[in-house]
Design a protein around this motif. Structure first.
Motif: not given
Lengths: 435, 815
Positions: B28-38
């Motif tokens: 969930i954090d990795a995706a957010e840092q990559a620009g994808t908010y879950i």
């Protein structure tokens, strides 16, 4: 049709006091323990259990020997016996606990030796006071006889068993919820991984086995894994306890060799449906299992055959329903159980099971709407996406998806009947609000 | 500070794109840092993930096909293939939202959360257009008071367990829990036990719906009407990052802001709810001048002329200054400059002789940062009860001990908030600390294991005065020992918000701005180049100042946000000093025991009303921001002092706070290179730890061990602080004021037996500085011979901080 007795051999031979140590010893009890502790290594016992091909009798049917192989090396490690038999229609473990507790205790001691556990727990549902009393008495007798405690039978192996009673939650039969309950926490399933074999009770490696599974261990040790594996079909080895109930002439517990047909089970062993009525459907393996209809009467009672037909043998509860059964009421009764037993921690189960229950209640009480059928199926889909078998889940544990089985079953097999029930609903057709 | 090791990277495939992420990082954090908010409800980055709400389900490819897994519990591994946006995921998200809304009341128009509600926002972004639920919703009694500060509306609750996890994992106040099950699951307190936690406001802050609301903010504002600015809390010296939120020039809410270095987003309820004091009816709004014995309103011109005239009528070194420990650095600097270069006096103190020495606090070697707790092997806390004195620091120490696995040793005269999570707890009778230290050093008897743990570095030592009556030299002795431990980091503690900054600014008899000793000839010369000639002679500390005023050696006193009469360890001396002084002028926000007796009272801007910087207990300079004007005619402190200097024929050049900081940076060695631009808020901007980018620290204080004589006497006093005391800021915050419990006298039960008193009886405590009568209480955690009294209470203040006290039972008539 005669069936060999393994699990029930002792209680069948002695119908009065089979629960006592004297009776158990008289019929050869604790000989497997002597054999195991005095002449076998833990590795050898594990090898025999693996060779027996026995699959877990709690519901999931996972090979016991393989499960044992997952136990992580850290110390201490625990053996936990799941005696929280709570699913509607399931009463097989009760008989094993009540009538032959020493067989279980012996199985636990041998298994704990094989798994190098110095502490074992038996978790029995709180609604089983008599089985619990008898198990406690068996533990006490075993300890007094030197089968439990320090340096058992001079082997150098020591074990203590603690009996714990549940407090009335079905979910505590789910192994990680059981562990939480045993630790004094709320009975809520844990996220997996980690699995109990790695991080279980008190975050230590733990094997959780069903009562029936471990009750087989003395026989396996005495007769060898190969002998057990030779009984029944290859992937459904051994005998198995079934609780047959519902619309049958001879309800009760049956120890059978798997591989017979459902027709043989329900009609020959179970005596068929009373009063010559027609069989409508049956639940092949507990409340979580999708229902079977008479077109499957000639399929085999094995773990794999049932699985290939979209259901499971599960906890061994076979509930027979005849033509008089109102399937909406039956499904409602089952869904109500799951809604009541949902632990409440994850959203789809907490909210979804209750929603299903309330919609089924409405339909069952003349307040159904045509759109309720699609609604029910879609709510099920949001709990168990795709409604496939084995079920996918949006939930933490399988309890939520279990509640979709009865709904999906009646919509698959009896949709016209449900539609007719809704069509007959004048309340809604007359425009009465149901808010 | 420990170096961060280079993280190992793995490649995951996120929605078809290969992305490099940290190995083991939560998806969930990795995706957010990559620009994808879950989307998520239960996941909160400072709490252990639990995967309850199921909002963050994504589809992950596994050996047996794809499966929906919560991204908040899924660690990133090499080759992980994730889809967070396909039809299956969207259907699951819609389903979860529909489920959550089945029973959620749609009372958004009257809900405090409306407008900043994740449930609202996610419903708009990810939810189905309408609900298919036609049954009756779940009903509970609308909000129930679970504490004096927090209300719970169970109908709105989505059971995400953020609040319960905060209490279990972070604060340790496990006072709320899930009860019942299934569809009837709810959050509740235990029977007869309110949710009385110093940290309860955090649960309100992290509640993703309007289930938990805080009384002080309830129905006060709509989020879209709020203006917000980032700042730091000025309640204590931790320097917690906050968001100050206002509407129509009223501060209505203070929330924590997540900062890796200080507060992790958490605040104490004192940080959060003392905002009520900002708008207290008792705030000083106009200058007051004493006429015929009464303080009466005056114009700024009249008041300042009077102050200039009176200060000008005595010799410079007959004037002393106390305070600035709650002011900004810019205000404190102006205060020090005013005293040293305009009044020309060496007598000033930012402290009231109630903590540690100025040099120890400002310039000790091996100084620790809070984040040293993250890597510490062993933590030694020999200080006040952190839960009571510096609650957010308590949270960080607790985290290190419970989550990060550091060995925690706590030494204090009684059990503290950390005792439950400490590995080793030692208590001692006040006065016998030196002996306790000797035994700890020797690993004597029960100290053996703790001594051994102190060999497992890095060792972080938090050291302070455990109570007001304790000899401050004990703490330096502890620090001297702590310096010898492996990878030692030392945090000498003082509590007032910007006491470290005020000392750094030279509001001290011993220090010149920028961590320069007054004995440093080179430093003095450099400062004289800028300020002109400095006063000669040794400066007096607070107690000496009060003695000087009493004896007549000193004539005038200037206080800046200080209350010696209310807070000095010798209250009678302070009272007499202020009475004896020829002239007292107070710059303050509220009238206190000292300013009420002043000749002139000048209203100044407080928290949220003035801009500047403050320096926390790590020596971290952070920016304070202004969002509202000061009340009435109140002015910023620096402008008042600048005006006053001009009337005294001098100039301070204090035109605005930013210019003052430029001057500080050019003059104070430790602050060289500090610039407001460096201190701008934003992600990862957490101020600057001193010495600044171009800074040096001329004074390197080496704590030394002093032999503190053991004290005899039947009873010694532990004068310990509690969070909610009779401080002005609490008194002026009605929500907290009701939580204040009067002081009592606690004894070990055996001492009660010897004294022949029972809990509830009264005793008279007589010390060197005063006498009080207090109700008796039993406290088994105390050593025998100790009497524990809560400091700074209306009914305990008169006792003062005398180590040895005479205890006598007060017998009622006829007994």
């Amino acid at each position: 049709m005669s069936q060999p007795h393994i699990l029930t051999r002792h209680m069948v031979a002695n119908r009065t006091d089979s629960n006592t140590l004297a009776s158990y010893e008289q019929s050869g009890g604790y000989s497997a323990l002597r054999k195991g502790l005095n002449s076998m290594t833990p590795e050898q016992i594990r090898a025999e259990v693996k060779a027996s091909n026995i699959r877990g009798r709690g519901g999931a049917g996972f090979p016991t020997g393989v499960k044992w192989g997952f136990l992580a090396p850290a110390e201490p490690r625990y053996l936990v016996v799941n005696g929280d038999e709570s699913e509607p229609g399931t009463f097989k473990d009760r008989q094993l606990l009540e009538r032959d507790p020493h067989q279980l205790v012996e199985g636990i001691i041998i298994s704990a030796f094989a798994l190098n556990c110095a502490k074992a727990f038996i978790y029995i549902r709180g609604e089983y006071p008599k089985p619990a009393r008898r198990v406690q008495r068996a533990i006490d007798e075993a300890r007094a006889a030197g089968y439990l405690g320090d340096n058992i039978l001079g082997s150098g192996f020591s074990l203590d068993i603690t009996l714990h009673l549940g407090a009335g939650a079905y979910i505590c039969g789910e192994e990680t919820a059981l562990l939480n309950s045993l630790e004094g926490r709320r009975g809520e399933p844990r996220l997996k991984p980690p699995f109990p074999a790695v991080e279980g009770l008190y975050a230590k490696p733990t094997i959780v086995n069903n009562v029936e599974t471990l009750s087989n261990v003395p026989w396996i040790v005495n007769n060898g894994g190969a002998a057990y594996a030779a009984i029944g079909p290859e992937r459904s080895a051994g005998t198995r306890m079934f609780s047959l109930s519902g619309h049958v002439n001879n309800p009760g517990n049956y120890e059978i060799v798997m591989g017979l047909t459902w027709r043989e089970f329900i009609y020959d062993l179970g005596g068929g449906v009373p009063d010559g009525r027609e069989l409508k459907c049956w639940i092949p393996g507990g409340a979580s299992a999708p229902w079977f209809t008479p077109d499957l009467l000639d399929t085999l009672v094995t773990i794999d055959d049932v699985g290939q037909n979209g259901s499971m043998l599960g906890s061994g509860a076979v509930v027979v329903m005849d033509e008089t059964t109102n399937v909406v009421h039956a499904a409602h009764r089952l869904v109500r159980f799951f809604a009541h037993e949902s632990c409440g921690q994850c959203t789809p189960c907490r909210e979804g099971t209750t929603w299903l229950e309330r919609v089924l209640w409405r339909i069952g009480h003349g307040m159904g709407r045509p759109e309720d059928i699609d609604l029910l199926l879609d709510v099920c889909d949001n709990i168990s996406p795709g409604l496939r078998w084995p079920p996918a889940m949006t939930t933490i544990c399988p309890l939520g998806p279990s509640a979709t089985a009865p709904v999906n079953s009646i919509m698959t097999h009896f949709r016209p009947e449900v539609e007719a029930m809704i069509a007959a609903n004048e309340l809604v057709q007359g425009g009465v609000s149901i808010g | 500070m420990a170096d961060t090791p280079q993280p190992e990277l793995v490649t995951i495939t996120l929605n078809g794109v290969d992305t490099e992420v940290r190995k083991g990082q939560l998806l969930i954090d990795a995706a957010e840092q990559a620009g994808t908010y879950i989307p998520r409800f239960c996941y909160q980055n400072r709490l252990k993930p639990v995967g309850l709400c199921r909002m963050c389900l994504v589809e992950v490819e596994g050996p047996r096909g794809t499966a929906l897994v919560p991204s908040c519990t899924q660690p990133c591994t090499e080759g992980l293939v994730v889809d967070s946006e396909n039809a299956v995921v969207h259907k699951a998200q819609e389903g979860v939202l529909e489920f959550l809304l089945l029973n959620h009341p749609l009372d958004c128009p009257v809900c405090d959360k409306g407008g900043e509600c994740p449930l609202q926002d996610h419903t708009v972004a990810y939810g189905p257009g309408e609900s298919r639920f036609v049954e009756e919703k779940r009903h509970y009694e609308k909000p129930i008071e679970i504490s004096d500060l927090v209300l719970l509306d169970r109908e709105r609750c989505i059971l995400c367990a953020r609040c319960t996890r905060f209490c279990d994992e972070i604060s340790g106040d496990s006072l709320i829990e899930f009860v019942d099950r299934g569809n009837g699951t709810q959050i509740l307190t235990f029977f007869d036990e309110p949710f009385a936690s110093y940290f309860s406001g955090n649960t309100v802050q992290i509640c993703p719906v309007g289930a938990l609301t805080a009384k002080p903010y309830r129905f006060r504002a709509r989020p879209w009407d709020l203006e917000a600015i980032e700042s730091i809390s000025m309640v204590d010296s931790v320097g917690s990052k906050v968001s100050v939120q206002t509407s129509q020039n009223q501060v209505l809410r203070i929330n924590g802001v997540d900062s890796d270095t200080t507060n992790h987003g958490w605040l104490s309820d004192k940080d959060r709810f003392t905002l009520q004091a900002i708008h207290s009816e008792d705030r000083l709004r106009v200058p007051l001048v004493r006429k015929d014995g009464e303080l009466v309103e005056a114009s700024w011109g009249e008041a300042l002329e009077l102050v200039a005239e009176r200060l000008g009528s005595v010799r410079g070194d007959e004037v002393a200054g106390l305070g600035a420990a709650r002011s900004t650095n810019e205000e404190a600097y102006t205060f020090a400059k005013f005293l040293r270069s305009v009044v020309v006096t060496p007598h000033m103190d930012a402290q009231l002789d109630d903590a540690l020495s100025d040099e120890f606090l400002a310039a000790t070697l091996n100084r620790a940062e809070i984040n040293d707790l993250e890597t510490a092997g062993t933590i030694l806390v020999w200080a006040g009860d952190l839960k009571e004195e510096l609650p957010v620091l308590y949270l960080r120490v607790r985290r290190a001990a419970t989550i990060l696995g550091a060995t925690l040793i706590v030494i204090h005269p009684r059990r503290t908030g950390l005792s439950d999570v400490a590995d080793h707890v030692f208590t001692y009778r006040p006065g016998e600390g030196a002996d306790t230290l000797r035994r700890l050093k020797a690993g004597d008897g029960p100290f053996a294991e703790a001594r051994q743990a102190l060999d497992s570095g890095p060792v972080m030592t938090i050291v302070g005065r455990t109570g007001g009556a304790e000899d401050p030299r004990l703490a330096e002795s502890v620090a001297a020992f702590a310096r010898t431990l492996p990878d030692a980091a030392i945090m000498p503690l003082a509590r007032r918000a910007n006491v470290y900054g005020a000392l750094d600014m030279g509001v001290s008899a011993d220090l010149l701005p920028g961590r320069v000793s007054v004995r440093d000839t080179e430093g003095r010369t450099a400062l004289e180049d800028a300020w002109g000639p400095l006063p000669e002679g040794r400066g007096k500390h607070a107690t000496e100042i009060l003695q000087g005023l009493k004896s007549g050696d000193l004539k005038a006193l200037i206080t800046l946000g200080a209350d010696p009469v209310g807070n000095h360890p010798q209250p009678a001396l302070a009272g007499e000093a202020v009475e004896s002084a020829e002239f007292v002028v107070s710059l303050d926000t509220l009238l206190n025991a000292t300013s009420a007796r002043a000749d002139v009272v000048l209203p100044v801007a407080g928290f949220g009303e003035s801009e500047g910087t403050a320096t926390n207990l790590e020596g971290r300079v952070q920016k304070l921001n202004r969002i509202i004007p000061p009340p009435g005619q109140a002015r910023t402190t620096w402008s008042v002092l600048d005006d006053l200097a001009r009337r005294m024929g001098a100039t301070l050049g204090a035109h605005d706070a930013e210019t003052i900081m430029k001057e500080i940076a050019s003059i104070a060695p430790a602050y060289a290179g500090i610039d407001w631009a460096l201190l701008d808020w934003g992600e990862g901007r957490d101020g600057v730890v001193l010495p600044g980018p171009d800074g040096t620290q001329p004074l390197q204080h080496m704590p030394v061990e002093t032999s503190v004589t053991a004290t005899t006497g039947r009873f010694t006093l532990h004068l310990g602080r509690v969070l909610y005391d009779n401080a002005d800021v609490v008194r002026n915050s009605p929500s907290l004021d009701v939580l204040v419990q009067p002081a009592s006298a606690a004894f070990h039960p055996r001492d009660l037996a010897v004294l022949a008193v029972q809990p509830g009886d009264s005793v008279r405590l007589a010390g060197d500085y005063g006498t009080v009568e207090l109700a008796v209480r039993a406290d088994e955690s105390l050593a025998e011979g100790t009497v524990y009294v809560q400091a700074n209470m209306d009914n305990s203040r008169a006792l003062g901080a005398s180590l040895i006290v005479q205890v006598d039972a007060v017998r009622g008539e006829g007994s």
